[in-house]
Design a protein around this motif. Structure first.
Motif, PDB file in Angstrom:
ATOM      1  N   GLN A  49      49.721   0.833  41.732  1.00  0.00           N
ATOM      2  CA  GLN A  49      49.537  -0.470  41.066  1.00  0.00           C
ATOM      3  C   GLN A  49      47.716  -0.404  40.796  1.00  0.00           C
ATOM      4  O   GLN A  49      47.258  -0.067  41.772  1.00  0.00           O
ATOM      5  CB  GLN A  49      49.379  -1.733  40.972  1.00  0.00           C
ATOM      6  CG  GLN A  49      51.192  -2.328  41.104  1.00  0.00           C
ATOM      7  CD  GLN A  49      51.537  -3.470  41.859  1.00  0.00           C
ATOM      8  OE1 GLN A  49      51.885  -4.073  40.347  1.00  0.00           O
ATOM      9  NE2 GLN A  49      51.995  -3.785  42.957  1.00  0.00           N
ATOM     10  N   VAL A  50      47.574  -0.974  39.669  1.00  0.00           N
ATOM     11  CA  VAL A  50      46.153  -0.499  39.674  1.00  0.00           C
ATOM     12  C   VAL A  50      45.037  -1.587  39.760  1.00  0.00           C
ATOM     13  O   VAL A  50      45.261  -1.913  38.630  1.00  0.00           O
ATOM     14  CB  VAL A  50      45.554   0.711  38.994  1.00  0.00           C
ATOM     15  CG1 VAL A  50      43.784   0.523  38.506  1.00  0.00           C
ATOM     16  CG2 VAL A  50      45.975   2.082  39.248  1.00  0.00           C
ATOM     17  N   PRO A  51      44.220  -2.084  40.232  1.00  0.00           N
ATOM     18  CA  PRO A  51      43.994  -3.778  40.268  1.00  0.00           C
ATOM     19  C   PRO A  51      42.383  -3.702  39.645  1.00  0.00           C
ATOM     20  O   PRO A  51      42.153  -2.852  39.340  1.00  0.00           O
ATOM     21  CB  PRO A  51      43.183  -3.816  41.973  1.00  0.00           C
ATOM     22  CG  PRO A  51      42.824  -2.156  42.532  1.00  0.00           C
ATOM     23  CD  PRO A  51      43.944  -1.408  41.746  1.00  0.00           C
ATOM     24  N   GLY A  84      38.246   1.337  32.774  1.00  0.00           N
ATOM     25  CA  GLY A  84      38.988   2.384  34.423  1.00  0.00           C
ATOM     26  C   GLY A  84      40.127   2.012  34.581  1.00  0.00           C
ATOM     27  O   GLY A  84      40.764   2.943  35.689  1.00  0.00           O
ATOM     28  N   GLN A  85      40.762   0.533  34.895  1.00  0.00           N
ATOM     29  CA  GLN A  85      42.037   0.498  35.108  1.00  0.00           C
ATOM     30  C   GLN A  85      43.402   1.584  34.317  1.00  0.00           C
ATOM     31  O   GLN A  85      43.634   2.111  34.608  1.00  0.00           O
ATOM     32  CB  GLN A  85      41.921  -0.930  34.748  1.00  0.00           C
ATOM     33  CG  GLN A  85      43.899  -1.586  35.474  1.00  0.00           C
ATOM     34  CD  GLN A  85      43.542  -3.040  35.411  1.00  0.00           C
ATOM     35  OE1 GLN A  85      42.926  -3.570  34.283  1.00  0.00           O
ATOM     36  NE2 GLN A  85      44.634  -3.421  36.790  1.00  0.00           N
ATOM     37  N   ALA A  86      42.666   1.281  33.151  1.00  0.00           N
ATOM     38  CA  ALA A  86      43.463   1.854  31.764  1.00  0.00           C
ATOM     39  C   ALA A  86      43.905   3.738  31.999  1.00  0.00           C
ATOM     40  O   ALA A  86      44.453   3.845  32.217  1.00  0.00           O
ATOM     41  CB  ALA A  86      43.342   2.411  30.503  1.00  0.00           C
ATOM     42  N   PHE A  91      46.202   8.589  34.550  1.00  0.00           N
ATOM     43  CA  PHE A  91      46.359   9.004  35.531  1.00  0.00           C
ATOM     44  C   PHE A  91      47.602   8.932  36.323  1.00  0.00           C
ATOM     45  O   PHE A  91      48.648  10.342  36.761  1.00  0.00           O
ATOM     46  CB  PHE A  91      45.088   9.014  36.324  1.00  0.00           C
ATOM     47  CG  PHE A  91      44.902  10.481  37.439  1.00  0.00           C
ATOM     48  CD1 PHE A  91      44.890  11.474  37.373  1.00  0.00           C
ATOM     49  CD2 PHE A  91      45.374   9.471  38.648  1.00  0.00           C
ATOM     50  CE1 PHE A  91      44.933  12.539  38.519  1.00  0.00           C
ATOM     51  CE2 PHE A  91      45.661  10.671  39.464  1.00  0.00           C
ATOM     52  CZ  PHE A  91      45.283  11.787  39.251  1.00  0.00           C
ATOM     53  N   LEU A  92      47.318   7.938  36.955  1.00  0.00           N
ATOM     54  CA  LEU A  92      48.662   7.778  38.178  1.00  0.00           C
ATOM     55  C   LEU A  92      50.559   7.934  37.205  1.00  0.00           C
ATOM     56  O   LEU A  92      51.024   8.922  38.335  1.00  0.00           O
ATOM     57  CB  LEU A  92      48.986   6.037  38.445  1.00  0.00           C
ATOM     58  CG  LEU A  92      47.739   6.081  39.622  1.00  0.00           C
ATOM     59  CD1 LEU A  92      47.531   5.026  39.681  1.00  0.00           C
ATOM     60  CD2 LEU A  92      47.943   6.867  40.128  1.00  0.00           C
ATOM     61  N   SER A  93      49.946   7.481  36.254  1.00  0.00           N
ATOM     62  CA  SER A  93      51.584   7.511  35.126  1.00  0.00           C
ATOM     63  C   SER A  93      51.816   9.585  34.952  1.00  0.00           C
ATOM     64  O   SER A  93      52.989   9.800  34.588  1.00  0.00           O
ATOM     65  CB  SER A  93      51.057   7.135  33.659  1.00  0.00           C
ATOM     66  OG  SER A  93      50.727   7.494  33.064  1.00  0.00           O
TER      67      SER A  93
END
Length: 144
Positions: A49-51, A84-86, A91-93
């Motif tokens: 998860q991205v904080p 940045g979160q988006a 990227f993670l997905s």
């Protein structure tokens, strides 16, 4: 000298890999420490998860990086700007699992970091001041 670290790495490796019923390896990552800035408590949450993230009862949680070998001594805190979160979530997905580890080792645009003291300001992680907090270098992304 470094035997406890080697043992920890081996234990983590064993904990990360398990076998599924179809005998293909399944990667199981340990929970990640997050910090509730209101209650000032560490909360363990699923990884990836991205904080900032929303925890129980609507609490806003930021990622807590702990001092090596400690479960309750925070080295620094991390969150991302909305942009940045988006970008990090995208990227993670889409990135292969091996590439995802790079997000932890390299400051991204929109990453904000601060020391755990209440009066510490949030600063950009990709600046000299941000790298001083995280221990990342400006050329290779690895700590000192």
């Amino acid at each position: 000298m470094r035997r406890p670290l080697v043992i920890s790495v081996l234990a983590l490796t064993v904990a990360v890999f398990s076998m599924r019923s179809d005998n293909s390896p399944e990667i199981i990552l340990p929970d990640t420490p997050y910090y509730n800035e209101v209650t000032k408590q560490i909360v363990m949450m699923p990884p990836g998860q991205v904080p900032p993230i929303t925890g129980n009862e609507g609490a806003i949680l930021v990622r807590a990086y702990m001092n090596e070998g400690s479960k309750d001594s925070i080295r620094y805190l991390e969150k991302y700007t909305p942009e940045g979160q988006a970008a990090a979530e995208q990227f993670l997905s889409s990135a292969p699992l091996q590439a995802r580890a790079g997000i932890l080792n390299n400051p991204l645009d929109g990453q904000l970091v601060r020391l755990p003291q209440d009066d510490s300001p949030w600063i950009a992680g990709n600046t000299a001041a941000g790298r001083a907090i995280t221990g990342h270098t400006d050329n290779d992304g690895h700590g000192h």
